[in-house]
Design a protein around this motif. Structure first.
Motif, PDB file in Angstrom:
ATOM      1  N   ALA A  79       0.832  -1.201   0.000  1.00 15.07           N
ATOM      2  CA  ALA A  79       0.000   0.000   0.000  1.00 15.07           C
ATOM      3  C   ALA A  79       0.865   1.249   0.000  1.00 15.07           C
ATOM      4  O   ALA A  79       0.566   2.227  -0.700  1.00 15.07           O
ATOM      5  N   ILE A  80       1.945   1.238   0.796  1.00 12.39           N
ATOM      6  CA  ILE A  80       2.836   2.403   0.840  1.00 12.39           C
ATOM      7  C   ILE A  80       3.440   2.660  -0.530  1.00 12.39           C
ATOM      8  O   ILE A  80       3.478   3.808  -0.999  1.00 12.39           O
ATOM      9  N   GLY A  81       3.913   1.601  -1.190  1.00 10.50           N
ATOM     10  CA  GLY A  81       4.551   1.771  -2.486  1.00 10.50           C
ATOM     11  C   GLY A  81       3.569   1.997  -3.619  1.00 10.50           C
ATOM     12  O   GLY A  81       3.578   3.047  -4.276  1.00 10.50           O
ATOM     13  N   ILE A  82       2.688   1.029  -3.837  1.00  5.81           N
ATOM     14  CA  ILE A  82       1.730   1.120  -4.946  1.00  5.81           C
ATOM     15  C   ILE A  82       0.745   2.257  -4.714  1.00  5.81           C
ATOM     16  O   ILE A  82       0.457   3.053  -5.617  1.00  5.81           O
ATOM     17  N   GLY A  83       0.195   2.331  -3.491  1.00  2.09           N
ATOM     18  CA  GLY A  83      -0.818   3.348  -3.197  1.00  2.09           C
ATOM     19  C   GLY A  83      -0.293   4.751  -3.367  1.00  2.09           C
ATOM     20  O   GLY A  83      -1.001   5.639  -3.864  1.00  2.09           O
ATOM     21  N   THR A  84       0.949   4.995  -2.951  1.00  3.22           N
ATOM     22  CA  THR A  84       1.548   6.328  -3.114  1.00  3.22           C
ATOM     23  C   THR A  84       1.573   6.744  -4.573  1.00  3.22           C
ATOM     24  O   THR A  84       1.200   7.869  -4.927  1.00  3.22           O
ATOM     25  N   MET A  99     -11.168   6.684  10.761  1.00  9.61           N
ATOM     26  CA  MET A  99     -11.720   5.773   9.748  1.00  9.61           C
ATOM     27  C   MET A  99     -12.184   4.492  10.412  1.00  9.61           C
ATOM     28  O   MET A  99     -11.387   3.778  11.012  1.00  9.61           O
ATOM     29  N   ASP A 100     -13.453   4.221  10.319  1.00 12.14           N
ATOM     30  CA  ASP A 100     -13.995   2.974  10.849  1.00 12.14           C
ATOM     31  C   ASP A 100     -14.258   2.041   9.674  1.00 12.14           C
ATOM     32  O   ASP A 100     -15.228   2.208   8.939  1.00 12.14           O
ATOM     33  N   ALA A 101     -13.365   1.085   9.466  1.00 15.10           N
ATOM     34  CA  ALA A 101     -13.450   0.211   8.295  1.00 15.10           C
ATOM     35  C   ALA A 101     -12.880  -1.152   8.645  1.00 15.10           C
ATOM     36  O   ALA A 101     -12.156  -1.305   9.631  1.00 15.10           O
ATOM     37  N   PRO A 102     -13.196  -2.191   7.852  1.00 15.42           N
ATOM     38  CA  PRO A 102     -12.596  -3.510   8.068  1.00 15.42           C
ATOM     39  C   PRO A 102     -11.078  -3.438   8.010  1.00 15.42           C
ATOM     40  O   PRO A 102     -10.496  -2.505   7.443  1.00 15.42           O
ATOM     41  N   ARG A 103     -10.430  -4.454   8.560  1.00 17.64           N
ATOM     42  CA  ARG A 103      -8.976  -4.428   8.732  1.00 17.64           C
ATOM     43  C   ARG A 103      -8.212  -4.158   7.439  1.00 17.64           C
ATOM     44  O   ARG A 103      -7.373  -3.257   7.378  1.00 17.64           O
ATOM     45  N   ASP A 104      -8.461  -4.973   6.411  1.00 19.00           N
ATOM     46  CA  ASP A 104      -7.704  -4.828   5.172  1.00 19.00           C
ATOM     47  C   ASP A 104      -7.877  -3.441   4.567  1.00 19.00           C
ATOM     48  O   ASP A 104      -6.909  -2.821   4.098  1.00 19.00           O
ATOM     49  N   GLU A 105      -9.107  -2.965   4.566  1.00 18.33           N
ATOM     50  CA  GLU A 105      -9.370  -1.646   3.994  1.00 18.33           C
ATOM     51  C   GLU A 105      -8.661  -0.556   4.779  1.00 18.33           C
ATOM     52  O   GLU A 105      -8.125   0.403   4.208  1.00 18.33           O
ATOM     53  N   LEU A 106      -8.639  -0.695   6.109  1.00 19.83           N
ATOM     54  CA  LEU A 106      -7.953   0.289   6.948  1.00 19.83           C
ATOM     55  C   LEU A 106      -6.448   0.294   6.639  1.00 19.83           C
ATOM     56  O   LEU A 106      -5.845   1.356   6.446  1.00 19.83           O
ATOM     57  N   VAL A 122      -4.723   3.608   4.922  1.00 17.73           N
ATOM     58  CA  VAL A 122      -3.713   4.339   5.686  1.00 17.73           C
ATOM     59  C   VAL A 122      -2.359   4.257   4.981  1.00 17.73           C
ATOM     60  O   VAL A 122      -1.637   5.255   4.862  1.00 17.73           O
ATOM     61  N   GLY A 123      -2.007   3.067   4.486  1.00 17.10           N
ATOM     62  CA  GLY A 123      -0.743   2.916   3.768  1.00 17.10           C
ATOM     63  C   GLY A 123      -0.665   3.803   2.545  1.00 17.10           C
ATOM     64  O   GLY A 123       0.375   4.408   2.261  1.00 17.10           O
ATOM     65  N   SER A 124      -1.772   3.907   1.802  1.00 15.54           N
ATOM     66  CA  SER A 124      -1.791   4.722   0.581  1.00 15.54           C
ATOM     67  C   SER A 124      -1.744   6.211   0.885  1.00 15.54           C
ATOM     68  O   SER A 124      -0.931   6.949   0.317  1.00 15.54           O
ATOM     69  N   GLN A 125      -2.616   6.663   1.776  1.00 17.14           N
ATOM     70  CA  GLN A 125      -2.819   8.098   1.952  1.00 17.14           C
ATOM     71  C   GLN A 125      -1.861   8.741   2.934  1.00 17.14           C
ATOM     72  O   GLN A 125      -1.531   9.918   2.803  1.00 17.14           O
ATOM     73  N   VAL A 126      -1.411   7.982   3.945  1.00 16.49           N
ATOM     74  CA  VAL A 126      -0.413   8.517   4.874  1.00 16.49           C
ATOM     75  C   VAL A 126       0.990   8.134   4.411  1.00 16.49           C
ATOM     76  O   VAL A 126       1.915   8.943   4.479  1.00 16.49           O
ATOM     77  N   GLY A 127       1.141   6.902   3.903  1.00 16.40           N
ATOM     78  CA  GLY A 127       2.441   6.486   3.380  1.00 16.40           C
ATOM     79  C   GLY A 127       2.938   7.412   2.287  1.00 16.40           C
ATOM     80  O   GLY A 127       4.146   7.622   2.131  1.00 16.40           O
ATOM     81  N   GLY A 175       7.246   0.067   7.644  1.00 12.48           N
ATOM     82  CA  GLY A 175       7.175  -0.042   6.185  1.00 12.48           C
ATOM     83  C   GLY A 175       7.666   1.206   5.485  1.00 12.48           C
ATOM     84  O   GLY A 175       8.168   1.145   4.358  1.00 12.48           O
ATOM     85  N   SER A 176       7.546   2.353   6.167  1.00 14.21           N
ATOM     86  CA  SER A 176       8.027   3.625   5.611  1.00 14.21           C
ATOM     87  C   SER A 176       9.481   3.873   5.965  1.00 14.21           C
ATOM     88  O   SER A 176      10.007   4.961   5.721  1.00 14.21           O
ATOM     89  N   ARG A 177      10.127   2.892   6.566  1.00 15.50           N
ATOM     90  CA  ARG A 177      11.539   2.950   6.951  1.00 15.50           C
ATOM     91  C   ARG A 177      11.801   4.074   7.961  1.00 15.50           C
ATOM     92  O   ARG A 177      12.800   4.791   7.857  1.00 15.50           O
ATOM     93  N   MET A 178      10.912   4.160   8.945  1.00 13.74           N
ATOM     94  CA  MET A 178      11.091   5.169   9.986  1.00 13.74           C
ATOM     95  C   MET A 178      11.499   4.537  11.321  1.00 13.74           C
ATOM     96  O   MET A 178      12.564   4.824  11.854  1.00 13.74           O
TER      97      MET A 178
END
Length: 819
Positions: free
Chosen positions: A341-346, A594-601, A605-610, A643-646
């Motif tokens: 999500a961090i890589g592809i979603g970004t 965000m109240d969502a199922p696990r995978d969607e969360l 988060v990985g896409s939009q914050v990553g 995952g963001s190498r922090m």
């Protein structure tokens, strides 16, 4: 270069698709640029660069293609530098808008910006197992795969390809098939008659020896000689694909760059792009354009930078080829999904990418669900225009997509009059803040566990992956002794407590952090007396006058909480641009509700914050998701930072998704290794089914466990092979021994002892703080807080003894809570 400068300036005048007047000074400069182009260029084409080969094939074929040359011969060093300054990497950094591309055809499938983003995966069955491969392709297609890749490593696999294709057609499946080729140009030629698309790896396509040797190229002649050899080897496949209308993916991999590329560029995104361009120039020389690119890496930050640089170079060249996105060797479970999500979603948020794969160490059809979810997140962002229209107009100048730099937020400092230690409410490598409800507070022991605390005699202590601070929208009433005692105990070990200022006024909590909105700060709102610090909640859609209220403020952190209807990605970029311009170094925590199922969360988060974190923008994460368990939200938050190498809080695994080349049961072995080594935070282990992508694939890993032959395992330290041909039954222990030899191993029992020592030290420290500041008497016994000042020496001795007693007592025999 002049033309690029003018185009860049005109694009910078307005970032939205609205009409704005071009500045008067640009018109003459544009004319000069055009005249210069006409007088100096061999050919000139207006409109999208795709018209060069779509509408004017005669022009391309009649104009002799330039010889393959190295980069330094094409432009002077000064010209290259100037050209780079005006490069863009996406259509807009202010909204999600797909990058225009040509269309690539694979069978009946169309890939490109004029078509939906396509989903793909890869079979794990041996390609020689025809029925097994057919079955897996059908299961993947039924799960939503638009394209399925199979490994074709030798003659037997190539012979099976036509059988697989025919078998699928008989069963009514027309799903396009992709042949994954490494080291085998002749095999690629054969399979081009059977499959719809060929994937070639520029780093090893012509390297039939699989040598992965390191070489130094001291002069341009040797470099050019190898380019000539690649052209000679690759050209027959290009002509075959052109004749058969077979598509191609030029797929660079971070771990398998050629020795030539490594010699000049190193193991870098720039080297990845140049490696792909060498092959693309050969395709273009022969007027073959039915191809796309990929730039895969196991490190999401490297992967994102490589794709952005690829897109920027294509903009500069006027190329419009599609891109396939993927984080290679992402792993399994939540970690694999988060890294993808961090890589592809970004990149999807930037409008880049036309086909995607989430590479998981799981069955191939299970990759399609996260694939489709990532596509849906990007589609919604792009199609729901209100998300970006709600962000005020601004211009980006601070972010540099070509070079990573981490924004440094100022961590809290201790003040002389502080009653508790507030320096640990944020972490230097990235902070995790969790939203806690009154219901969760009512069960302190479970709360401590969910927050990742170690406990002793009911007292919490911080561990390596303990939540740094809590956010409470509601505070317990004044008389709620149990809940307030739990909060006080967490404060005593350095966990910060954040709450809205209005809530603190109604139900005071000493030593807390008051959260005010930026509008409240601008209006001069009062800070509650019980608050030791303040935090400011920022939406990102405020006007400039409101954002100006951040200047000169002494808040300990900003909570960036974009409301519904506002694009988190673009609002965040605007806020960080403002902070940079005003030299404001307040830490920024991305606040997601965000109240969502696990995978969607995880994927959202990985896409939009990553997307911000891989740019170095952000100091932590706060996720509010009431329907998900606290422990899951905590591990998701730490997974995002790792995952963001922090912030590294657990063993990192680089594990490939398996394919027909895999020489052992990858899922079982990965689980076995994880169970044996999962207690080693800071250690990265690569688990790979084979070495096809080269030892460079383990560039991020400290140790490697790689299939070398059937039943045999090779062990690596970094990229160096140190033990070869170990029997599979002994390989896991061999890996452990190797880690021990390099002083990176800690026995699980030692970890427990170390944690107990930390607990004892914390007890002693707590006792000393008790003696130095104040004595807390258990509210549950009907007493109130007693603040001690000007104590006698007797008092000090007694309180110090209490601290030492707490440090030394054996908790296994202690049945009462002593204070």
């Amino acid at each position: 270069i002049m033309f690029h400068v003018v185009r860049s300036e005109m694009a910078g005048c307005c970032h939205k698709s609205v009409q704005m007047q071009t500045p008067s000074w640009l018109s003459p400069l544009l004319i000069v640029a055009l005249v210069t182009c006409f007088s100096q260029a061999d050919a000139f084409v207006t409109g999208p660069s795709s018209l060069l080969f779509k509408s004017q094939p005669a022009l391309l074929s009649s104009h002799r293609a330039p010889p393959l040359r190295t980069t330094w011969n094409m432009m002077s060093e000064d010209s290259i530098t100037k050209a780079k300054e005006v490069l863009k990497y996406c259509e807009s950094v202010y909204e999600t808008k797909r990058r225009p591309t040509s269309t690539v055809t694979a069978g009946d499938l169309k890939i490109g910006s004029d078509h939906p983003i396509t989903l793909q995966t890869m079979t794990t069955a041996m390609t020689t197992d025809v029925e097994g491969s057919i079955d897996q392709v059908m299961r993947c297609a039924d799960a939503g795969a638009d394209l399925v890749r199979l490994t074709v490593q030798g003659q037997r696999e190539a012979n099976a390809c036509q059988e697989i294709k025919n078998g699928l057609l008989k069963k009514g499946y027309k799903t396009p098939l992709v042949a994954d080729i490494h080291f085998a140009p002749k095999i690629a030629m054969q399979v081009a008659d059977s499959f719809d698309k060929i994937r070639v790896n520029p780093g090893n396509f012509a390297d039939g020896r699989k040598s992965f040797e390191e070489k130094n190229y001291d002069d341009e002649t040797a470099y050019q000689a190898e380019l000539d050899y690649i052209e000679e080897t690759f050209t027959p496949l290009v002509l075959k694909c052109k004749e058969n209308n077979v598509a191609m993916r030029i797929g660079t991999n971070h771990g398998s760059l050629s020795a030539r590329t490594l010699s000049y560029f190193g193991d870098t995104p720039k080297g990845m792009v140049e490696s792909a361009f060498e092959f693309a120039r050969i395709c273009r020389k022969h007027d073959y354009h039915n191809f796309l690119f990929s730039m895969k890496a196991s490190n999401p930050k490297v992967m994102v930078q490589a794709y952005r640089l690829l897109a920027a170079e294509m903009y500069a060249e006027g190329w419009e080829y599609p891109m396939h996105l993927g984080v290679t060797e992402a792993g399994e479970g939540e970690d694999g999904r988060m890294k993808s999500a961090i890589g592809i979603g970004t990149l999807l948020q930037d409008g880049l990418g036309d086909t995607i794969r989430v590479s998981l160490t799981e069955d191939p059809w299970l990759e399609l669900d996260p694939c489709s979810k990532l596509k849906a997140i990007a589609d919604k962002q792009r199609e729901t225009k209100v998300w970006t229209d709600a962000v005020p107009t601004w211009r980006e100048t601070a972010r540099n997509f070509k070079e990573f730099s981490q924004r440094q937020g100022d961590l809290p400092v201790q003040k002389e009059d502080d009653k508790i230690d507030l320096r640990n409410v944020l972490h230097r490598d990235g902070s995790v803040i969790q939203a806690v409800s009154l219901e969760a507070l009512s069960s302190p022991d479970q709360l401590y566990y969910d927050l990742g605390c170690k406990t002793a005699v009911g007292m919490p202590f911080k561990d390596i992956a303990t939540t740094d601070s809590l956010f409470l929208r509601q505070l317990p009433p004044i008389g709620a002794d149990k809940e307030r005692t739990a909060l006080r105990r967490l404060q005593e070990v350095g966990v910060g407590i954040l709450a809205p200022a209005a809530e603190l006024e109604a139900r005071p909590l000493d030593n807390s952090i008051a959260v005010l909105t930026l509008d409240e700060v601008k209006a001069g709102a009062k800070v509650p007396e019980c608050a030791a610090r303040t935090a400011i909640s920022v939406r990102g859609d405020e006007d400039e006058a409101t954002l100006a209220a951040l200047e000169g403020n002494d808040a300990v952190m900003l909570l960036l909480n974009t409301p519904d209807g506002v694009s988190r990605v673009h609002a965040s970029r605007r806020v960080f641009e403002f902070l940079k311009s005003k030299e404001i170094a307040t830490p920024v925590i991305h606040h997601v509700v965000m109240d969502a199922p696990r995978d969607e969360l995880v994927l959202t988060v990985g896409s939009q914050v990553g997307c911000s974190l891989v740019d170095g923008n952000g100091d932590g994460i706060l996720i509010e998701s009431p329907s998900n368990e606290l422990e899951f939200v905590r591990t998701t938050s730490f997974g995002l930072l790792q995952g963001s190498r922090m912030r590294n809080t657990k063993t990192e695994y680089v594990s490939c998704p398996s394919c027909g080349r895999t020489l052992f049961d990858l899922q079982t072995v990965t689980a076995e290794i994880a169970e044996a080594t999962g207690h080693l935070p800071g250690v990265t282990i690569a688990v790979m089914g084979c070495i096809v992508n080269g030892p460079g694939e383990m560039a991020d890993a400290d140790f490697g466990y790689v299939g070398g032959a059937p039943g045999k395992i090779d062990l690596y330290v970094g990229k160096e092979l140190v033990r070869k041909g170990i029997p599979s039954a002994e390989a896991c222990q061999g890996l452990i021994d190797l880690i021990k030899e390099h002083d990176r191993w800690v026995d699980p029992a030692e970890v427990v002892e170390e944690e107990e020592a930390k607990v004892a030290a914390e007890r002693q420290h707590r006792g000393e703080r008790w003696g130095d500041s104040c004595m807390h008497v258990d509210e549950g016994m009907g007493h109130k807080l007693v603040e001690c000042s000007g104590r006698s020496a007797v008092h000090n001795v007694i309180l110090s003894c209490v601290g030492w007693a707490l440090a030394l007592v054996d908790e296994r025999t202690l049945h009462a809570k002593c204070r």
